[in-house]
Scaffold this active site. Structure first.
Site, PDB file in Angstrom:
ATOM      1  N   HIS A  72       0.626  -1.519  -0.262  1.00  0.00           N
ATOM      2  CA  HIS A  72      -0.303  -0.460   0.057  1.00  0.00           C
ATOM      3  C   HIS A  72       0.509   1.495  -0.179  1.00  0.00           C
ATOM      4  CE1 HIS A  72       0.649   0.849   3.858  1.00  0.00           C
ATOM      5  NE2 HIS A  72       0.428  -0.724   4.901  1.00  0.00           N
ATOM      6  N   CYS A  80       2.540  -5.518   6.469  1.00  0.00           N
ATOM      7  CA  CYS A  80       2.026  -4.656   5.373  1.00  0.00           C
ATOM      8  C   CYS A  80       3.138  -4.432   4.618  1.00  0.00           C
ATOM      9  CB  CYS A  80       0.861  -3.437   5.079  1.00  0.00           C
ATOM     10  SG  CYS A  80      -0.327  -4.626   5.998  1.00  0.00           S
TER      11      CYS A  80
END
Length: 162
Positions: A72, A80
């Site tokens: 992201h 992440c």
């Protein structure tokens, strides 16, 4: 070939083992979906936990190896891969253009073509050696494909944690 720096990733070297460990997974993954409405600018969900992860979790009796791992934007992460907004825009558009089913994501602590991935910590599972061999093979295959594609005028992408 184009290299993108990872702006933020949490955890330490070694595979993700359970939900909530804030560890970035290591392995070979696919894109499961594109999220244009992400809280982190844009995001692409990877298929963690994949068959390899689930097999070893079951073998070790781990019932919740984790889920919801994304590539992201922004520059914050709790498991992440935060690529920054400009980079995720480029990767998102490229993935949408070629189709998520045609994208392979290889995540490792560093580029194994620079120096080998090693599972020398006694805290890492025994199967980490197999995982690192798989990652190294994938990177080698992608590098060979990228060199062939570049000679034909194509572009390859390689993201590194810098």
């Amino acid at each position: 070939m184009h290299t993108y720096g990872i702006q933020a990733a949490s955890g330490v070297a070694g595979p993700k083992l359970r939900q909530g460990d804030r560890q970035v997974p290591e392995g070979v993954y696919r894109i499961e979906g594109l999220n244009p409405n992400s809280n982190y600018h844009l995001s692409m969900k990877i298929n963690y936990s994949n068959e390899f992860d689930l097999f070893h979790a079951e073998e070790e009796g781990r019932t919740n190896p984790g889920l919801d791992i994304f590539i992201h934007g922004w520059a914050v992460s709790i498991g992440c891969l935060a690529m920054g907004d400009e980079t995720i825009e480029e990767l998102f558009v490229l993935t949408a253009k070629v189709g998520a089913e045609n994208v392979k994501v290889v995540i490792a602590q560093h580029d194994p073509s620079s120096y080998p991935l090693e599972s020398d910590s006694e805290q890492l599972p025994e199967w980490t050696t197999e995982l690192y061999d798989d990652i190294s093979d994938e990177i080698n295959d992608l590098s060979t494909t990228a060199k062939s594609a570049q000679s034909m005028g194509s572009v390859s992408i390689n993201a590194t944690n810098q």
